[in-house]
Write a protein that holds these residues in place. Sequence first.
Motif, PDB file in Angstrom:
ATOM      1  N   TRP A  25      16.911  -6.473  -2.427  1.00 39.41           N
ATOM      2  CA  TRP A  25      16.962  -8.038  -2.723  1.00 39.41           C
ATOM      3  C   TRP A  25      15.356  -8.439  -3.354  1.00 39.41           C
ATOM      4  CZ3 TRP A  25      13.699 -11.730  -0.434  1.00 39.41           C
ATOM      5  CH2 TRP A  25      13.419 -11.345   0.528  1.00 39.41           C
ATOM      6  N   LEU A  26      14.559  -7.706  -2.753  1.00 42.07           N
ATOM      7  CA  LEU A  26      13.024  -8.138  -3.073  1.00 42.07           C
ATOM      8  C   LEU A  26      12.674  -7.425  -4.098  1.00 42.07           C
ATOM      9  CD1 LEU A  26      10.830  -9.554  -2.111  1.00 42.07           C
ATOM     10  CD2 LEU A  26       9.984  -7.492  -0.812  1.00 42.07           C
ATOM     11  N   SER A  27      12.936  -8.097  -5.407  1.00 37.71           N
ATOM     12  CA  SER A  27      12.654  -7.838  -6.509  1.00 37.71           C
ATOM     13  C   SER A  27      11.279  -7.932  -6.837  1.00 37.71           C
ATOM     14  CB  SER A  27      13.517  -8.523  -7.636  1.00 37.71           C
ATOM     15  OG  SER A  27      13.180  -9.825  -7.789  1.00 37.71           O
ATOM     16  N   GLY A  28      10.600  -7.615  -8.277  1.00 37.39           N
ATOM     17  CA  GLY A  28       9.320  -8.159  -8.491  1.00 37.39           C
ATOM     18  C   GLY A  28       8.846  -9.612  -8.416  1.00 37.39           C
ATOM     19  N   ALA A  58       1.783 -12.156 -13.193  1.00 32.31           N
ATOM     20  CA  ALA A  58       2.643 -11.042 -13.196  1.00 32.31           C
ATOM     21  C   ALA A  58       3.484 -11.226 -14.634  1.00 32.31           C
ATOM     22  CB  ALA A  58       3.429 -10.698 -12.089  1.00 32.31           C
ATOM     23  N   ALA A  59       4.342 -12.435 -14.434  1.00 35.25           N
ATOM     24  CA  ALA A  59       5.343 -12.331 -15.650  1.00 35.25           C
ATOM     25  C   ALA A  59       4.761 -12.364 -16.846  1.00 35.25           C
ATOM     26  CB  ALA A  59       6.405 -13.676 -15.397  1.00 35.25           C
ATOM     27  N   LEU A  65       6.936  -8.502 -14.105  1.00 36.93           N
ATOM     28  CA  LEU A  65       7.015  -8.785 -12.758  1.00 36.93           C
ATOM     29  C   LEU A  65       7.374  -7.491 -11.981  1.00 36.93           C
ATOM     30  CD1 LEU A  65       8.797 -11.956 -12.552  1.00 36.93           C
ATOM     31  CD2 LEU A  65       6.510 -11.585 -11.522  1.00 36.93           C
ATOM     32  N   ARG A  66       8.357  -6.809 -12.482  1.00 35.51           N
ATOM     33  CA  ARG A  66       8.674  -5.488 -11.703  1.00 35.51           C
ATOM     34  C   ARG A  66       7.549  -4.527 -11.710  1.00 35.51           C
ATOM     35  NH1 ARG A  66      13.652  -3.972  -9.942  1.00 35.51           N
ATOM     36  NH2 ARG A  66      13.898  -1.786  -9.564  1.00 35.51           N
ATOM     37  N   GLY A  67       7.110  -4.294 -13.097  1.00 35.95           N
ATOM     38  CA  GLY A  67       6.010  -3.277 -13.077  1.00 35.95           C
ATOM     39  C   GLY A  67       4.967  -3.448 -12.390  1.00 35.95           C
ATOM     40  N   SER A  68       4.454  -4.975 -12.432  1.00 35.49           N
ATOM     41  CA  SER A  68       3.288  -5.308 -11.667  1.00 35.49           C
ATOM     42  C   SER A  68       3.563  -5.074 -10.084  1.00 35.49           C
ATOM     43  CB  SER A  68       2.916  -6.722 -11.754  1.00 35.49           C
ATOM     44  OG  SER A  68       1.880  -7.268 -10.963  1.00 35.49           O
ATOM     45  N   ALA A  69       4.593  -5.223  -9.446  1.00 37.33           N
ATOM     46  CA  ALA A  69       5.054  -5.198  -8.259  1.00 37.33           C
ATOM     47  C   ALA A  69       5.023  -3.653  -7.792  1.00 37.33           C
ATOM     48  CB  ALA A  69       6.390  -5.858  -7.901  1.00 37.33           C
ATOM     49  N   GLU A  70       5.552  -3.045  -8.648  1.00 38.44           N
ATOM     50  CA  GLU A  70       5.534  -1.443  -8.354  1.00 38.44           C
ATOM     51  C   GLU A  70       4.328  -0.857  -8.235  1.00 38.44           C
ATOM     52  OE1 GLU A  70       8.229   2.648  -9.064  1.00 38.44           O
ATOM     53  OE2 GLU A  70       8.523   0.765 -10.189  1.00 38.44           O
ATOM     54  N   ASP A  71       3.223  -1.289  -9.290  1.00 40.44           N
ATOM     55  CA  ASP A  71       2.118  -0.841  -9.257  1.00 40.44           C
ATOM     56  C   ASP A  71       1.358  -1.109  -7.949  1.00 40.44           C
ATOM     57  OD1 ASP A  71       2.543   0.474 -11.549  1.00 40.44           O
ATOM     58  OD2 ASP A  71       1.534  -1.331 -12.789  1.00 40.44           O
ATOM     59  N   THR A  72       1.531  -2.305  -7.390  1.00 38.23           N
ATOM     60  CA  THR A  72       0.872  -2.962  -6.257  1.00 38.23           C
ATOM     61  C   THR A  72       1.322  -1.862  -5.013  1.00 38.23           C
ATOM     62  OG1 THR A  72       0.520  -5.108  -7.096  1.00 38.23           O
ATOM     63  CG2 THR A  72       0.636  -4.826  -4.726  1.00 38.23           C
ATOM     64  N   TRP A  73       2.669  -1.721  -4.920  1.00 35.85           N
ATOM     65  CA  TRP A  73       3.405  -1.063  -4.037  1.00 35.85           C
ATOM     66  C   TRP A  73       2.761   0.363  -3.880  1.00 35.85           C
ATOM     67  CZ3 TRP A  73       6.211  -1.363   0.225  1.00 35.85           C
ATOM     68  CH2 TRP A  73       6.934  -0.209   1.020  1.00 35.85           C
ATOM     69  N   VAL A  74       2.826   1.028  -5.301  1.00 39.31           N
ATOM     70  CA  VAL A  74       2.175   2.387  -5.008  1.00 39.31           C
ATOM     71  C   VAL A  74       0.751   2.656  -4.720  1.00 39.31           C
ATOM     72  CG1 VAL A  74       1.700   4.160  -7.029  1.00 39.31           C
ATOM     73  CG2 VAL A  74       3.719   3.076  -6.987  1.00 39.31           C
ATOM     74  N   VAL A  95      -8.434   3.505  -6.061  1.00 44.80           N
ATOM     75  CA  VAL A  95      -7.595   3.874  -6.891  1.00 44.80           C
ATOM     76  C   VAL A  95      -6.820   2.635  -7.681  1.00 44.80           C
ATOM     77  CG1 VAL A  95      -5.765   3.712  -5.083  1.00 44.80           C
ATOM     78  CG2 VAL A  95      -4.908   4.985  -7.154  1.00 44.80           C
ATOM     79  N   THR A  96      -6.506   2.780  -9.009  1.00 44.24           N
ATOM     80  CA  THR A  96      -6.304   1.623  -9.907  1.00 44.24           C
ATOM     81  C   THR A  96      -4.826   2.229 -10.506  1.00 44.24           C
ATOM     82  OG1 THR A  96      -8.574   0.713 -10.415  1.00 44.24           O
ATOM     83  CG2 THR A  96      -6.725  -0.100 -11.717  1.00 44.24           C
ATOM     84  N   VAL A  97      -3.478   1.468 -10.210  1.00 48.24           N
ATOM     85  CA  VAL A  97      -2.444   1.979 -10.647  1.00 48.24           C
ATOM     86  C   VAL A  97      -1.989   1.204 -11.708  1.00 48.24           C
ATOM     87  CG1 VAL A  97      -0.122   2.822 -10.196  1.00 48.24           C
ATOM     88  CG2 VAL A  97      -2.201   3.272  -8.573  1.00 48.24           C
ATOM     89  N   ARG A  98      -1.662   1.639 -12.939  1.00 42.97           N
ATOM     90  CA  ARG A  98      -0.940   0.558 -14.053  1.00 42.97           C
ATOM     91  C   ARG A  98       0.072   1.547 -14.645  1.00 42.97           C
ATOM     92  NH1 ARG A  98      -3.300  -4.272 -15.240  1.00 42.97           N
ATOM     93  NH2 ARG A  98      -1.992  -4.421 -17.297  1.00 42.97           N
ATOM     94  N   ASP A  99       1.503   1.148 -14.497  1.00 40.46           N
ATOM     95  CA  ASP A  99       2.422   1.795 -15.368  1.00 40.46           C
ATOM     96  C   ASP A  99       2.599   3.259 -14.980  1.00 40.46           C
ATOM     97  OD1 ASP A  99       3.306  -0.405 -16.905  1.00 40.46           O
ATOM     98  OD2 ASP A  99       1.595  -0.250 -18.119  1.00 40.46           O
ATOM     99  N   GLY A 100       2.411   3.612 -13.582  1.00 38.71           N
ATOM    100  CA  GLY A 100       2.459   5.026 -13.168  1.00 38.71           C
ATOM    101  C   GLY A 100       1.208   5.919 -13.417  1.00 38.71           C
TER     102      GLY A 100
END
Length: 224
Positions: A25-28, A58-59, A65-74, A95-100
Amino acid sequence: MTPGWRGTGHRSMRWLFGGGRFGGWLSGVGFALVASLLLAGCTPTGIAIGAGARVATAAAEERGLRGSAEDTWVTTEINRRWFEFDHRLPLQATVTVRDGVALLTGVVDTADLRLAAVRLAWSEEAIHRVINELRVAGQDSRTQGDTADAGRDLWIAKTLEARLLFDGEILSINYAVDVADRVVYLMGTAQSAAERDRVIAHARDIAHVRRVVSYVGIKGAPGD
Protein backbone atom coordinates in the motif's frame (compact mmCIF):
# COMPACT_ATOMS: atom_id res chain seq x y z
CA MET A 1 23.00 0.23 12.90
CA THR A 2 21.07 -1.80 15.42
CA PRO A 3 21.03 -5.62 15.27
CA GLY A 4 17.25 -5.56 14.89
CA TRP A 5 17.38 -3.89 11.47
CA ARG A 6 17.54 -7.15 9.59
CA GLY A 7 15.02 -8.67 11.98
CA THR A 8 11.90 -6.94 13.22
CA GLY A 9 12.68 -3.55 11.69
CA HIS A 10 13.44 -4.94 8.26
CA ARG A 11 10.32 -7.14 8.30
CA SER A 12 8.26 -4.09 9.23
CA MET A 13 9.55 -2.22 6.19
CA ARG A 14 8.75 -5.19 3.97
CA TRP A 15 5.22 -5.25 5.41
CA LEU A 16 4.79 -1.58 4.54
CA PHE A 17 5.89 -2.16 0.98
CA GLY A 18 4.15 -5.48 0.48
CA GLY A 19 5.47 -8.55 -1.27
CA GLY A 20 7.56 -6.67 -3.85
CA ARG A 21 9.91 -3.79 -3.34
CA PHE A 22 7.06 -1.35 -3.86
CA GLY A 23 4.15 -3.73 -4.20
CA GLY A 24 2.21 -2.84 -1.04
CA TRP A 25 0.00 0.00 0.00
CA LEU A 26 2.95 2.34 0.51
CA SER A 27 3.34 3.72 -3.00
CA GLY A 28 5.59 6.61 -3.97
CA VAL A 29 3.15 9.04 -2.38
CA GLY A 30 3.03 7.07 0.85
CA PHE A 31 6.80 6.79 1.01
CA ALA A 32 7.24 10.53 0.59
CA LEU A 33 4.65 11.23 3.26
CA VAL A 34 6.24 8.86 5.78
CA ALA A 35 9.68 10.33 5.12
CA SER A 36 8.23 13.78 5.64
CA LEU A 37 6.77 12.82 9.00
CA LEU A 38 10.22 11.74 10.12
CA LEU A 39 12.00 14.82 8.80
CA ALA A 40 9.56 17.69 9.23
CA GLY A 41 9.18 17.64 13.01
CA CYS A 42 6.28 16.72 15.25
CA THR A 43 4.05 19.77 14.97
CA PRO A 44 0.95 19.47 12.76
CA THR A 45 2.03 22.52 10.76
CA GLY A 46 5.54 21.16 10.24
CA ILE A 47 4.20 17.77 9.18
CA ALA A 48 1.70 19.26 6.74
CA ILE A 49 4.17 21.66 5.14
CA GLY A 50 7.00 19.13 5.01
CA ALA A 51 4.88 16.36 3.55
CA GLY A 52 3.21 18.60 1.00
CA ALA A 53 6.47 20.13 -0.18
CA ARG A 54 8.25 16.80 -0.57
CA VAL A 55 5.38 15.12 -2.39
CA ALA A 56 4.97 18.11 -4.72
CA THR A 57 8.70 18.17 -5.47
CA ALA A 58 8.86 14.44 -6.18
CA ALA A 59 5.77 14.62 -8.40
CA ALA A 60 7.32 17.37 -10.51
CA GLU A 61 10.52 15.44 -11.22
CA GLU A 62 10.95 13.56 -14.48
CA ARG A 63 11.31 10.30 -12.55
CA GLY A 64 8.01 10.94 -10.71
CA LEU A 65 6.91 9.99 -7.21
CA ARG A 66 7.52 6.28 -7.58
CA GLY A 67 10.96 6.73 -9.13
CA SER A 68 11.99 9.23 -6.47
CA ALA A 69 10.79 6.93 -3.69
CA GLU A 70 12.58 3.90 -5.11
CA ASP A 71 15.84 5.81 -5.53
CA THR A 72 15.60 6.92 -1.89
CA TRP A 73 14.93 3.36 -0.77
CA VAL A 74 17.84 1.95 -2.80
CA THR A 75 20.19 4.63 -1.46
CA THR A 76 19.23 3.66 2.09
CA GLU A 77 19.74 -0.04 1.35
CA ILE A 78 23.21 0.51 -0.14
CA ASN A 79 24.26 2.57 2.88
CA ARG A 80 22.94 -0.18 5.15
CA ARG A 81 24.96 -2.82 3.29
CA TRP A 82 28.04 -0.62 3.47
CA PHE A 83 27.65 -0.10 7.21
CA GLU A 84 27.18 -3.81 7.87
CA PHE A 85 30.33 -4.58 5.87
CA ASP A 86 32.47 -1.86 7.46
CA HIS A 87 31.21 1.10 9.49
CA ARG A 88 33.77 3.37 7.77
CA LEU A 89 32.23 3.01 4.32
CA PRO A 90 29.14 5.25 4.67
CA LEU A 91 31.32 7.84 6.41
CA GLN A 92 33.94 7.93 3.66
CA ALA A 93 31.84 7.24 0.56
CA THR A 94 28.68 8.81 -0.82
CA VAL A 95 26.14 7.12 -3.07
CA THR A 96 23.74 9.09 -5.24
CA VAL A 97 21.01 7.06 -6.98
CA ARG A 98 18.83 8.23 -9.84
CA ASP A 99 16.77 5.94 -12.06
CA GLY A 100 18.76 2.85 -11.10
CA VAL A 101 22.17 4.46 -11.67
CA ALA A 102 24.44 4.66 -8.61
CA LEU A 103 27.20 7.28 -8.51
CA LEU A 104 29.89 6.55 -5.90
CA THR A 105 32.16 9.38 -4.76
CA GLY A 106 34.55 10.05 -1.90
CA VAL A 107 37.89 8.88 -0.55
CA VAL A 108 38.16 5.52 1.22
CA ASP A 109 40.99 4.14 3.34
CA THR A 110 41.90 1.07 1.28
CA ALA A 111 41.53 -0.48 -2.16
CA ASP A 112 39.55 -3.32 -0.56
CA LEU A 113 36.98 -0.85 0.75
CA ARG A 114 36.69 0.68 -2.71
CA LEU A 115 36.04 -2.72 -4.27
CA ALA A 116 33.55 -3.62 -1.55
CA ALA A 117 31.63 -0.38 -2.05
CA VAL A 118 31.22 -1.13 -5.75
CA ARG A 119 30.31 -4.78 -5.19
CA LEU A 120 27.69 -3.94 -2.57
CA ALA A 121 26.16 -1.23 -4.77
CA TRP A 122 25.81 -3.78 -7.58
CA SER A 123 24.15 -6.21 -5.14
CA GLU A 124 21.01 -4.07 -5.13
CA GLU A 125 18.72 -5.56 -7.78
CA ALA A 126 17.33 -2.17 -8.79
CA ILE A 127 20.80 -0.93 -9.80
CA HIS A 128 21.65 -1.39 -13.47
CA ARG A 129 24.72 0.85 -13.62
CA VAL A 130 27.41 1.82 -11.11
CA ILE A 131 29.62 4.85 -11.78
CA ASN A 132 32.69 4.43 -9.60
CA GLU A 133 34.42 7.73 -8.82
CA LEU A 134 35.82 6.54 -5.48
CA ARG A 135 39.49 7.15 -4.76
CA VAL A 136 41.83 5.51 -2.26
CA ALA A 137 43.55 7.67 0.34
CA GLY A 138 47.24 8.22 -0.30
CA GLN A 139 47.24 7.10 -3.93
CA ASP A 140 47.54 10.66 -5.21
CA SER A 141 48.01 14.11 -3.74
CA ARG A 142 44.36 15.03 -4.28
CA THR A 143 43.26 12.61 -1.55
CA GLN A 144 45.16 14.46 1.16
CA GLY A 145 42.11 16.50 2.14
CA ASP A 146 41.20 18.18 5.40
CA THR A 147 38.23 19.86 7.04
CA ALA A 148 38.75 23.00 4.97
CA ASP A 149 38.51 20.94 1.76
CA ALA A 150 35.27 19.33 2.94
CA GLY A 151 33.86 22.75 3.76
CA ARG A 152 34.83 24.03 0.32
CA ASP A 153 33.13 21.06 -1.36
CA LEU A 154 29.95 21.76 0.59
CA TRP A 155 30.09 25.44 -0.35
CA ILE A 156 30.51 24.57 -4.04
CA ALA A 157 27.55 22.16 -3.92
CA LYS A 158 25.24 24.62 -2.18
CA THR A 159 26.29 27.47 -4.47
CA LEU A 160 25.56 25.40 -7.56
CA GLU A 161 22.23 24.18 -6.21
CA ALA A 162 21.21 27.79 -5.55
CA ARG A 163 22.22 28.89 -9.04
CA LEU A 164 20.23 26.09 -10.64
CA LEU A 165 17.22 26.84 -8.44
CA PHE A 166 17.08 30.50 -9.42
CA ASP A 167 17.79 29.99 -13.12
CA GLY A 168 14.41 30.20 -14.82
CA GLU A 169 15.65 28.21 -17.81
CA ILE A 170 16.58 25.15 -15.72
CA LEU A 171 14.30 22.62 -13.99
CA SER A 172 16.60 22.25 -11.01
CA ILE A 173 14.58 19.48 -9.34
CA ASN A 174 15.70 17.09 -12.07
CA TYR A 175 19.36 17.31 -11.03
CA ALA A 176 21.50 15.84 -8.28
CA VAL A 177 24.78 17.52 -7.37
CA ASP A 178 27.72 15.91 -5.60
CA VAL A 179 31.13 17.47 -5.00
CA ALA A 180 34.28 15.61 -3.97
CA ASP A 181 37.70 17.26 -3.81
CA ARG A 182 36.41 20.22 -5.86
CA VAL A 183 35.19 17.93 -8.66
CA VAL A 184 31.50 18.49 -9.42
CA TYR A 185 29.45 15.43 -10.39
CA LEU A 186 26.09 16.01 -12.05
CA MET A 187 23.28 13.49 -12.46
CA GLY A 188 19.75 13.91 -13.73
CA THR A 189 17.63 14.52 -16.81
CA ALA A 190 17.80 17.69 -18.88
CA GLN A 191 14.89 18.92 -20.95
CA SER A 192 17.31 19.64 -23.80
CA ALA A 193 20.99 19.73 -24.68
CA ALA A 194 20.89 23.49 -24.16
CA GLU A 195 19.63 23.07 -20.60
CA ARG A 196 22.30 20.45 -19.86
CA ASP A 197 25.02 22.75 -21.20
CA ARG A 198 23.65 25.61 -19.12
CA VAL A 199 23.88 23.49 -15.96
CA ILE A 200 27.46 22.50 -16.77
CA ALA A 201 28.35 26.14 -17.44
CA HIS A 202 27.01 27.15 -14.02
CA ALA A 203 29.17 24.48 -12.39
CA ARG A 204 32.31 25.53 -14.25
CA ASP A 205 31.75 29.17 -13.34
CA ILE A 206 31.97 28.57 -9.58
CA ALA A 207 35.23 29.47 -7.85
CA HIS A 208 37.55 26.61 -6.78
CA VAL A 209 35.94 24.01 -9.09
CA ARG A 210 38.66 21.88 -10.67
CA ARG A 211 36.54 19.78 -13.00
CA VAL A 212 32.92 19.03 -13.91
CA VAL A 213 31.82 15.46 -14.64
CA SER A 214 28.37 15.17 -16.19
CA TYR A 215 26.20 12.06 -16.17
CA VAL A 216 23.15 14.07 -17.21
CA GLY A 217 20.84 12.51 -19.77
CA ILE A 218 18.52 14.35 -22.13
CA LYS A 219 14.78 13.77 -21.98
CA GLY A 220 13.63 11.55 -24.83
CA ALA A 221 17.15 10.64 -25.93
CA PRO A 222 17.88 6.94 -26.57
CA GLY A 223 18.96 5.20 -23.38
CA ASP A 224 17.62 7.93 -21.10
